[in-house]
Design a protein around this motif. Structure first.
Motif, short mmCIF file in Angstrom:
data_model
loop_
_atom_site.label_atom_id
_atom_site.label_comp_id
_atom_site.label_asym_id
_atom_site.label_seq_id
_atom_site.Cartn_x
_atom_site.Cartn_y
_atom_site.Cartn_z
N MET A 1 0.84 -1.19 0.00
CA MET A 1 0.00 0.00 0.00
C MET A 1 0.88 1.25 0.00
O MET A 1 1.86 1.33 0.74
N THR A 2 0.53 2.20 -0.87
CA THR A 2 1.30 3.44 -0.97
C THR A 2 0.34 4.63 -0.97
O THR A 2 -0.88 4.48 -0.86
N THR A 3 0.90 5.83 -1.12
CA THR A 3 0.10 7.05 -1.08
C THR A 3 0.40 7.94 -2.28
O THR A 3 1.50 7.88 -2.84
N THR A 4 -0.58 8.76 -2.64
CA THR A 4 -0.38 9.74 -3.71
C THR A 4 -1.40 10.85 -3.56
O THR A 4 -2.27 10.80 -2.67
N ILE A 5 -1.30 11.84 -4.39
CA ILE A 5 -2.32 12.88 -4.52
C ILE A 5 -2.59 13.07 -6.01
O ILE A 5 -1.77 12.71 -6.86
N ILE A 6 -3.74 13.65 -6.33
CA ILE A 6 -4.10 13.86 -7.73
C ILE A 6 -3.45 15.12 -8.28
O ILE A 6 -3.11 15.21 -9.46
#
Length: 749
Positions: A1-6
């Motif tokens: 599981m990782t993270t990002t933003i649009i």
């Protein structure tokens, strides 16, 4: 599981981009200096996102004006007149965004429209019949390499071809499919170039997928994406949606060869049901769980429960939409700690994503416990008297009598205005002197008496000038006001105001939405003092100027602990008190602006009335339902698409409505006729968002075009919006041309 933003806000922590771009417009810095400002901001933002612990960082979400306009320049989707004018590429870009009038030519700005259900405005591209669609720009490639040089691997972001076609203007006798093949070829070239540069992922934004889609729409999507997905050129493709759900196409969409699919779980709760029903194991779900449009802290416990139930093997935690729609950071705010702890701006939302990630991946409990404590008790106390008043509202409280047709006849006799009465939308230029004097008063460097004397002089000067040029219904200019919503919020209970909570509205224009903290009621009269003063200075009618309840709500950061309907009714009762006070003090024309009426309209037509219009329209009627029939109620609406809700607008039961029409070729008037619109109308006859001055002949042509569609007895002549952002010379020249044109047409008819 990782993270990002649009996407991330691009105007800068302290609106650096706005101020430096405006310096460029004034000729105070060079193109190279402006480019350096952009590079510095991009570097700062990429590093900030990386340092916060976000795993996947977007690029090409930066823009000097608008990313949709960037896409048009990337793909050569440009009108002929801009391609041939002798301007630099950057000046051509700004000319399409805001117009150009000078020794090298005269370019009208392209139309602006609201970006889906937000207060952000995009520049509308136009696909012409002989459009030569091809990759001519390098911005997306340059910014990827720029980040790479800094040691940051980014995921480039690009508006997808389906949404690009859906939101653009198409030349007459053309349809979207006519441009599909060329678009596919151009996007394939972009894929290949990004792959050569070392990109791993490309984010294609397709928010148009959350709207009602016909079989023809889906056929177009497939026509575009089948060849694109067959030739990805080594890239992984993220199909990113936001502002709603993809119920119409989910089953087919997840079978296509996208490597990742981004879904909004905040504004698109049905997406949750869709994913629960099944999601391909080989794909990555980019789950939009942190609200990108509001400033309240995420409720971790609720979010975690939802995420843990998703049957997904590959998961990326993300924002519901770009963080473009929230302020930069709470670090520059002065709220008390017990208030500030409830807010998360863009920078703080990065932390929320990383905390949610470590809770899920590593089982860390400290951030969860702290968040649980935040939501353990009610944030505010309920105004029980206000709640009871709302509970006892009856149908007659939302109905004005007599009917519009009777009021119209009566008001024509009472006001005795000429045909094609002229007026403005309300505000006059907020000059540096006006802003500096207001700031001095706020800092207590001048007394209230000195400030009042200054405001009175401004009002007197502009009233005299309006009379001199022959305007029929005058305005006092709103020199005492800052932002139209903030000004009202400052006089209402339940509101809080940030110091630096700026959000981009369009180009260099920012707004600072106030925050609805608790129940809203009017503390004291808001506009009565200066409206009454202005009316006492002239025998002509002066409009009282108010902001309507739906716009105040839509241009604020709303509460999440009560419904939007309840907030709107609270605001409507507060503004109703102001309307009745204006009437009691002799103000006979009252404009109640609903510039943002469409903003929270659901993107699916099936939800329009049940989720929005069934309470938004009555909220407006509640504001003016108790005034006498001789009081003329105006309203105004800004840049948006209104043709499909004309019947609802007529149900607002105003006496006059003014709206933007100058950038849209008056097409809205055809729909007014088709739906037998009753309200008198003031289609804007020139574009105030452009610095160019329309000639008398140009305005004459516009008025004649209006009269070809609308009976002369129903037409008012006005600009398309308020004039606070314009300079004094261009404002006066434009309005003089407006009144001159109106006089000529009156003589003709």
């Amino acid at each position: 599981m990782t993270t990002t933003i649009i996407g991330f806000p691009r105007i800068g922590e302290f609106r650096e981009l706005k101020f430096q771009t405006e310096k460029y417009f004034r000729g105070e810095i060079t193109e190279n200096e402006l480019a350096a400002v952009g590079a510095d901001l991009r570097k700062k933002h990429w590093q900030l996102v990386k340092d916060s612990g976000i795993d996947q960082i977007p690029s090409n979400d930066f823009s000097f004006y608008d990313t949709t306009l960037d896409t048009a320049f990337l793909l050569n989707i440009l009108p002929k007149e801009i391609q041939t004018i002798d301007l630099s590429p950057l000046d051509k870009y700004f000319a399409l965004a805001r117009g150009y009038q000078g020794e090298k030519g005269d370019i009208k700005a392209r139309p602006m429209k609201k970006w889906f259900n937000t207060n952000y405005h995009y520049i509308v591209p136009k696909f012409e019949k002989d459009a030569d669609i091809k990759v001519v720009g390098t911005k997306i490639f340059d910014e990827f390499q720029e980040a790479k040089t800094l040691g940051i691997q980014t995921r480039p972001v690009l508006l997808g071809p389906f949404t690009l076609l859906q939101i653009s203007e198409l030349a007459e006798d053309t349809e979207p499919a006519d441009f599909a093949a060329e678009l596919v070829a151009a996007y394939q070239e972009i894929f290949a170039t990004l792959n050569e540069l070392g990109a791993e992922w490309l984010q294609l934004d397709e928010p148009a997928l959350v709207k009602d889609l016909s079989s023809q729409d889906w056929a177009l999507f497939q026509q575009l994406y089948h060849p694109l997905l067959q030739q990805k050129n080594g890239l992984k493709l993220l199909l990113q949606t936001y502002f709603g759900d993809v119920r119409d196409v989910y089953t087919d969409l997840v079978q296509l060869d996208f490597d990742g699919i981004g879904l909004d779980f905040v504004e698109g709760p049905k997406n949750y049901e869709l994913v629960i029903g099944g999601f391909p194991a080989e794909k990555t779900l980019f789950a939009g769980i942190v609200n990108g449009k509001n400033i309240w802290r995420n409720h971790y416990e609720q979010t975690l429960k939802a995420v843990q139930k998703l049957p997904v093997e590959n998961l990326v935690l993300s924002t519901s939409c770009s963080l473009l729609h929230v302020p930069f950071t709470t670090e520059n705010e002065t709220f008390a700690p017990e208030i500030l702890k409830h807010f998360a701006f863009a920078k703080e939302k990065l932390t929320e994503l990383t905390e949610l990630n470590v809770i899920l991946k590593e089982g860390q409990q400290t951030p969860l416990i702290e968040n649980q404590q935040l939501f353990a008790s009610p944030r505010t106390e309920e105004n029980q008297a206000l709640a009871e008043k709302i509970a006892h509202l009856a149908p007659q409280d939302f109905t004005r009598k007599p009917a519009f047709s009777d009021r119209e006849k009566l008001q024509r006799t009472v006001f005795d205005l000429p045909l094609l009465p002229t007026t403005t939308i309300g505000s006059f230029p907020q000059t540096r002197e006006v802003k500096q004097t207001r700031a001095k008063f706020k800092r207590q460097e001048i007394s209230a008496e000195e400030y009042d004397q200054f405001l009175a002089q401004q009002i007197n000067d502009w009233l005299q000038w309006q009379e001199e040029i022959g305007l029929d219904v005058l305005v006092h200019g709103e020199f005492e006001r800052n932002d139209m919503v903030e000004y009202f919020g400052q006089n209402l209970s339940g509101y809080l105001f940030s110091q630096n909570g700026w959000v981009q509205s369009y180009g260099t224009r920012g707004v600072k939405p106030p925050i609805i903290w608790g129940d809203v009621s009017r503390k004291k009269p808001i506009t009565v003092k200066w409206s009454t003063y202005a009316q006492q200075q002239t025998d002509k009618v002066v409009k009282g100027m108010l902001t309507g309840p739906v716009t105040i709500l839509n241009w604020s950061f709303p509460r999440e602990d009560i419904s939007l309907k309840e907030s709107a009714l609270q605001l409507a009762l507060a503004i109703q008190e102001e309307v009745l006070d204006l009437e009691a003090n002799g103000i006979r024309v009252i404009q109640i602006d609903e510039a943002a009426l469409r903003e929270k309209l659901p993107l699916r037509k099936s939800d329009w009335y049940s989720e929005y219009l069934d309470w938004a329209i009555p909220a407006f009627r509640l504001v003016h339902s108790r005034v006498q029939p001789t009081i003329q109620i105006h309203t105004h609406m800004c840049y948006s698409e209104f043709t499909d809700i004309i019947s609802a607008i007529d149900q607002m039961d105003a006496d006059v409505i003014s709206f933007e029409a100058s950038r849209s070729n008056l097409t809205i008037l055809d729909e007014l006729n088709a739906q037998r619109f009753q309200t008198e109308v003031g289609p804007g006859v020139y574009d105030i968002h452009s610095p160019r001055v329309p000639s008398t002949e140009e305005i004459l042509q516009t008025i004649r075009a209006i009269l070809a569609k609308v009976p002369k007895e129903k037409v008012w002549i006005n600009p398309d919006c308020g004039l606070k952002t314009r300079g004094i010379p261009e404002t006066r020249d434009s309005l003089q041309n407006l009144t001159a044109a109106a006089k000529i047409v009156r003589e003709e008819i």
